[in-house]
Design an enzyme around this catalytic site. Structure first.
Site, PDB file in Angstrom:
ATOM      1  N   ALA A 188       0.825  -1.212   0.000  1.00 54.44           N
ATOM      2  CA  ALA A 188       0.000   0.000   0.000  1.00 54.44           C
ATOM      3  C   ALA A 188       0.860   1.263   0.000  1.00 54.44           C
ATOM      4  CB  ALA A 188      -0.930  -0.025   1.207  1.00 54.44           C
ATOM      5  N   HIS A 189       0.209   2.400  -0.032  1.00 55.74           N
ATOM      6  CA  HIS A 189       0.935   3.676  -0.141  1.00 55.74           C
ATOM      7  C   HIS A 189       1.833   3.945   1.068  1.00 55.74           C
ATOM      8  CE1 HIS A 189      -3.072   5.847   1.205  1.00 55.74           C
ATOM      9  NE2 HIS A 189      -2.740   4.900   2.019  1.00 55.74           N
ATOM     10  N   ASN A 190       2.980   4.479   0.730  1.00 60.54           N
ATOM     11  CA  ASN A 190       3.953   4.906   1.740  1.00 60.54           C
ATOM     12  C   ASN A 190       4.552   3.782   2.576  1.00 60.54           C
ATOM     13  OD1 ASN A 190       1.797   7.421   1.528  1.00 60.54           O
ATOM     14  ND2 ASN A 190       3.968   7.930   1.363  1.00 60.54           N
TER      15      ASN A 190
END
Lengths: 340, 340, 340
Positions: free
Chosen positions: A237-239
């Site tokens: 997922a993001h980051n």
């Protein structure tokens, strides 16, 4: 391509026990090896197959030498020696030359002439494709991407805008890098899209398996450090940040803003909740549900019930549901006993 | 694009504390923000970063105003205000014009001239592509599909026949909509294909993440209502219905004929067994195994063992396997005590 | 296409109770069926819908005949009879003719003239595509592949080199067959790629669901035997063997070198650890974590905690974490009682 066993031993820093002049042409399993083939033994599950192997030679460790009925190539790490020898005997054959006329490449994108661009590839604006890169058929690369020297991107991959990929990477079919992270803000009875403005940075020597997805960052980048190896159908997922030389097996899902250390080994079908930190050299066994940070480097974590006959599971499960009551009854017993 | 803080406050119905005339050009995290940037604070994990932020302004709630060392934009819902402001400062830039000559579109399909059709796209017969739609490179749309106004379908998506998609949708790479549901009938020692004859209906404002799959219905349609947001690598089986404004995180699998209510929040890596009904506003936490319907609106459900040191897990697991025996021994103790 | 009920009964070896001359044109659910439609009843969840059905006829078993208010088609296996009748009334309409001019096919590859090759397809060198094969838009097939008679490969599929597929297969969009298995050897602080040299062999009548991945073997082949049906988003690692007529539901992950028997039924979201053997006719329920071989043919295995209200789960989980201590206290109580 053929090598003598002696030549192979030199390549991997091993020692020959037996006939170093025998010719080796290919690799095979212990069970099915035949003339001119070399095999290896790393998993004790297969030790008994050693006795009857038809291989010309077997790569193994010192302590197994007595059990080896054929020529031996003795090394301290047979798996790594096998990897090197198999690569020598069957070198990867990705195309590195030729731009197919059906490829659609934005005019301001720089594609090194010594690279391969397959049929029906699309590359957006302002990209750099370095020397030796190989991009398979029907792959799409968005705007503002960078693909480093000698990286191989296979067919039907999608690299969305603002992804930077290092050198010698390997991206399998169906991979999606840089799609929007899952940012939704609740507002007045509906979900509002939170723009995903970051990119993805991927270090050198990263391999990413088929249909794995790595989202772009919400504001800053999602980062996969050098030497990371991801199996198929993993969700990043993001980051998320994945530390150098960490390996992750298939079907594992990592929620947003998780930081994973270097040299971790994460098995398949694991789920890791958002915003956690995993220390370096951590091992997580298959199907674990990770809901807290793991702070101790080198520790091993696990969870999950192992499959058992359904009948037994029903009983265990019923008891589990009553565990709180069971515990209270035990406390009561202790109290009664104490009162006597 | 730049705005004054005061202008941004007007856009989101917020209140400026500090200098409303300062110019804001982009968003940043609290930690890394610099001049002309605005940040936000919604997760208490990051409160301590507020003191040292280099942002010109921070979006936050009233009660944090005293801790804010810079200009503040005070709102009741900072996450939603951030989403709106980030969208203003960095508006999405999907192409909305131009049909690439390499696209292959069936002659009887109606594609609005004000739409974007990327390279190597294929669109089958009898489709309608409305105004403002954007279809990314190498995406394939089958026969008899409808794509509503302003919907964005990114690269390498596959929309199989008989899918109807509403307006303002967003479909990320690798998504597959409308593939056959898994219908197999056992007959005389082998499995017989059960034809999957339904379609997929998707409401307005639906977002579907990379590599998520939504199967067509067996006879009637699979339905995703308006405002639903699906993350990556989710599996939605045939004849599932997902109620309006429900959000589902990555790697969750939903079996056939499940009906999920409106405004539910389902975390990642959840599995939901077939034919169940989930009420409105239900929360399901990550990696839960849902095997019964959830009838109480607004309830929260969970399951699964949390990862622990492997050594501890082995002990807990061994005890778990003996839980039935343990319970019997407890009952015995109670009986004995009672008998005395 | 229309049939009389009597004609349909002949096709499936069933018995008409009622008017065998009524015309049937299509299938429908019990709830929504209308004139000229036939429905079926196989799941007792839906028995109450029988009373009010608008269908002209219903496929059901003998014992339900008294509850059927309309014409009945009595068979021993209504699901299989329904599958056959639905196929008769709505035969699959995959194109079997025509090679789109945008397809890029290597010159030494043999493509039967009576086959369909869609737009933007790429087929590599030295492949054989047999009669009646249908290959959807944007699909990529690597070098040295074989696709048997009448197999249908839909859009955006990737078949990597050295895959052999039997006859009458069905491969849904986003499937990746033959990508590298996950072979990594640790060597001096980094992971070394272990070349994946095997292929994939897939028998006749195999169906593989959207975005499922099947890796090639490390040395020998990964094998999927005839009649296997795989749902969406399944991961099949290198050197797995799946026995004939086994069905596996979505989101299940199978690690390397697992051997699964024939006629197994494996539910969704299951994870199976590497190198295990599963006997024939085994049933594994959803989300089970399989960590040991299952030797008893026909046995049923399960694991996992069922979702419960989060509050209750917290209590159960807290007790679970103390299970070892609880057990010790019980043992202590037993000891004390015995000592008295």
């Amino acid at each position: 391509m053929a090598y003598t066993l002696e030549q192979l031993a030199e390549q991997v820093g091993g020692k020959v026990v037996g006939d170093g002049s025998c010719q080796i042409e290919s690799v095979a399993t212990l069970k099915n090896a035949a003339a001119k083939q070399i095999s290896f033994l790393t998993n004790s599950l297969y030790t008994e197959q050693l006795a009857n192997t038809g291989a010309y030679a077997v790569i193994l460790t010192e302590e197994l030498i007595d059990k080896c009925p054929v020529n031996a190539l003795v090394v301290s790490n047979p798996h790594a020696a096998y990897a090197k020898i198999a690569t020598l005997l069957s070198p990867p054959a990705y195309p590195r030359q030729g731009h197919h006329p059906s490829a659609v490449i934005a005019p301001d994108t720089k594609v090194h002439p010594d690279s391969f661009i397959g049929p029906n590839v699309h590359i957006g604006q302002n990209c750099v494709i370095e020397e030796g890169v190989s991009i398979g058929a029907n792959t799409v690369i968005g705007n503002d991407c960078f693909v480093g020297k000698d990286t191989v991107i296979l067919a039907n991959v999608t690299i969305v805008g603002k992804t930077r990929i290092g050198q010698r990477g390997l991206f399998h079919p169906g991979v999606v890098i840089g799609a929007d992270g899952f940012g939704q803000a609740y507002d007045d009875g509906a979900w509002l899209k939170v723009p995903q403005l970051g990119g993805v940075r991927i270090g050198n020597d990263v391999e990413i398996g088929a249909n794995t997805t790595v989202d772009c960052g919400a504001i800053e980048d999602t980062v996969i450090e050098e030497g990371v190896k991801l199996d198929n159908q993993i969700q990043v997922a993001h980051n998320v940040r994945i530390g150098a030389h960490t390996v992750i097996a298939a079907a594992t899902a990592i929620a947003g803003s998780v930081t994973i250390g270097k040299h971790c080994m994460i098995a398949g079908a694991v789920a890791i909740a958002g915003h956690l930190t995993i220390a370096d050299n951590v091992v997580i066994t298959g199907m674990s549900m990770v809901t807290s940070s793991i702070d101790t480097p080198g520790s091993s974590y696990s969870s999950g019930m192992k499959a058992m006959p359904t009948r037994v599971w029903h009983r265990v499960h019923a008891r589990l549901m009553k565990l709180d009551e069971l515990a209270k009854r035990l406390i009561n017993l202790e109290k009664n006993q104490h009162d006597k």
